[in-house]
Design a protein around this motif. Structure first.
Motif, PDB file in Angstrom:
ATOM      1  N   SER A  68       0.854  57.761  26.042  1.00  0.00           N
ATOM      2  CA  SER A  68       0.967  59.139  25.542  1.00  0.00           C
ATOM      3  C   SER A  68       0.897  60.054  26.774  1.00  0.00           C
ATOM      4  O   SER A  68       0.960  59.579  27.906  1.00  0.00           O
ATOM      5  N   ALA A 119      10.722  56.592  36.874  1.00  0.00           N
ATOM      6  CA  ALA A 119      11.497  57.129  35.748  1.00  0.00           C
ATOM      7  C   ALA A 119      11.711  58.620  35.891  1.00  0.00           C
ATOM      8  O   ALA A 119      11.007  59.298  36.633  1.00  0.00           O
ATOM      9  N   ILE A 173      15.396  51.975  43.148  1.00  0.00           N
ATOM     10  CA  ILE A 173      15.649  50.925  42.145  1.00  0.00           C
ATOM     11  C   ILE A 173      17.130  50.828  41.787  1.00  0.00           C
ATOM     12  O   ILE A 173      17.548  49.868  41.148  1.00  0.00           O
ATOM     13  N   ASP A 209       8.907  52.816  46.178  1.00  0.00           N
ATOM     14  CA  ASP A 209       9.182  54.170  45.669  1.00  0.00           C
ATOM     15  C   ASP A 209      10.180  54.843  46.599  1.00  0.00           C
ATOM     16  O   ASP A 209      10.109  54.659  47.809  1.00  0.00           O
ATOM     17  N   ARG A 218       5.695  67.725  36.317  1.00  0.00           N
ATOM     18  CA  ARG A 218       6.922  67.131  35.779  1.00  0.00           C
ATOM     19  C   ARG A 218       6.842  66.771  34.298  1.00  0.00           C
ATOM     20  O   ARG A 218       7.859  66.416  33.703  1.00  0.00           O
ATOM     21  N   ALA A 219       5.662  66.799  33.684  1.00  0.00           N
ATOM     22  CA  ALA A 219       5.527  66.374  32.286  1.00  0.00           C
ATOM     23  C   ALA A 219       5.328  67.611  31.401  1.00  0.00           C
ATOM     24  O   ALA A 219       4.390  68.380  31.608  1.00  0.00           O
ATOM     25  N   GLY A 268       7.349  61.600  43.252  1.00  0.00           N
ATOM     26  CA  GLY A 268       5.996  61.368  43.752  1.00  0.00           C
ATOM     27  C   GLY A 268       6.070  61.529  45.260  1.00  0.00           C
ATOM     28  O   GLY A 268       7.148  61.637  45.833  1.00  0.00           O
TER      29      GLY A 268
END
Ligand SMILES: NC(=O)c1ccc[n+]([C@@H]2O[C@H](COP(=O)([O-])OP(=O)(O)OC[C@H]3O[C@@H](n4cnc5c(N)ncnc54)[C@H](O)[C@@H]3O)[C@@H](O)[C@H]2O)c1
Length: 343
Positions: A193, A92, A71, A45, A203-204, A50
């Motif tokens: 989901s 992501a 990444i 990471d 963040r969501a 995070g």
């Protein structure tokens, strides 16, 4: 769906890597892998979203290795993936971060996935689990009814950032399929989901209804619901997803994408009132407000359900934790974290 004897990677005794492992889903997944007897788990990471607090409880565990890497830097991934039996790829950008930084989202969600696949190929990693999303069905008025794995993508009438996110996950999925066709890379795609649970972040877009409601209640204010509150949301508890990630590695199945959603959908009004009830302030009923045009809002065309039946057939998974139980766990974790921060 294809099945082969070679695609099963038992968690017990294996060396595994969780890319984006310092995340909400990643930290729970590492816990689940350790509980299932993994020999070694590498958390890869760059700690951009995070953070160390998510994995602080794993510090000092001799079976856990932390690699701070990006990444987008293939050489770092190639090195980290050496000797891995299986990889779970979670790193992501989601919709809200895509809204702030489209270049970052395109790089991480598309080029980043191809880099992960290349690292798997170079190191003969036996299986990849890729975290996709129900965002592959899109947003806006076209989204309604049962969302099954071949439901088409709807973009009309939805915020651009949400469509950028959803389409980037479609690209990521296709890159996995392409790798399977070209060099036989075994993979399982899980279309999560909306996730919620311990170590919940901001963040969501959909899960904001939970954390912002809890914050408002802590201030003694009525929580806000955008519109009339009849909009559907379909959540899944993070611990259930951690199991799904492990079960996807362990299943003999390859070359498949399945929905992993919670037991049942809920409306935003029901959700916000449930959070108020579980926080011990049921009298703080939701206040209905007009949408703020400067903020991304994820809408649908009516009631929908993300059907998870195929996950049972493909990897033997179905959700175990009800919304009431999962929310109680999340709120208990938040209360404890806030108390600790205040001390
Ligand atoms: N949270 C949800 O509601 C939800 C819903 C559906 C799908 N998903 C998908 O599940 C996955 C995990 O979600 P989450 O909420 O746990 O994510 P998160 O935002 O908590 O974590 C993403 C992690 O990726 C890391 N990361 C970002 N860019 C990176 C890079 N270039 N190199 C290395 N690491 C990088 C971040 O530091 C972070 O730890 C994501 O792929 C997301 O798209 C999440």
């Amino acid at each position: 769906m294809a099945k082969s004897d070679t695609a099963a990677v038992p968690v017990k005794g294996s060396k595994l890597m969780v890319i984006g492992g310092a995340s909400l889903v990643g930290s729970a997944t590492v816990d689940e892998m350790l509980a299932r007897g993994a020999a070694e788990v590498t958390i890869f990471d760059n700690l951009s979203f995070g953070g160390r607090p998510n994995i602080a409880h794993l510090e000092g565990n001799p079976k856990v290795k932390m690699v701070q890497g990006d990444i987008l830097k293939l050489h770092q991934l190639l090195r980290a993936a050496e000797n891995m039996d299986g990889v779970v790829h979670l790193a992501a950008f989601m919709t809200l971060n895509f809204d702030r930084d489209p270049w970052g989202g395109i790089d991480v969600n598309i080029r980043g996935v191809q880099n992960v696949l290349e690292a798997c190929r170079a190191n003969k990693v036996r299986k990849l689990v890729f975290a996709s999303s129900n965002a592959v069905y899109g947003y806006g008025p076209g989204v309604k009814g049962d969302l099954v794995e071949n439901t088409p993508f709807h973009a009309a009438g939805a915020p651009p950032a949400a469509i950028l996110y959803g389409s980037s996950k479609i690209m990521g999925e296709q890159l996995c399929r392409d790798a399977h066709r070209k060099w036989g890379q075994d993979y399982v795609i899980l279309r999560y989901s909306t996730v919620y649970g311990e170590r919940q972040h901001y963040r969501a877009a959909n899960a904001l209804y939970i954390v912002e409601t809890h914050d408002a209640i802590k201030r003694g204010e009525r929580p806000k619901v955008i519109g009339d509150g009849s909009e559907t949301k379909h959540f899944v508890y993070v611990g259930d997803l951690a199991c799904a990630n492990c079960m996807a590695l362990e299943a003999a199945t390859t070359d498949v994408a399945v929905n992993t959603s919670g037991p049942a959908p809920i409306t935003t009004l029901e959700l916000v009132n449930l959070v108020a009830e579980l926080s011990g302030r049921p009298e703080l009923k939701a206040e209905l407000v007009e949408p703020d045009p400067t903020k991304v809002r994820l809408t649908s065309g009516g009631a929908f359900e993300i059907v998870h039946r195929a996950a049972k057939d493909a990897i033997g998974w179905e959700p175990q934790v009800s919304m009431r139980e999962g929310l109680s766990r999340l709120l208990a974790w938040r209360d404890a974290s806030l108390k600790q921060a205040a001390e």
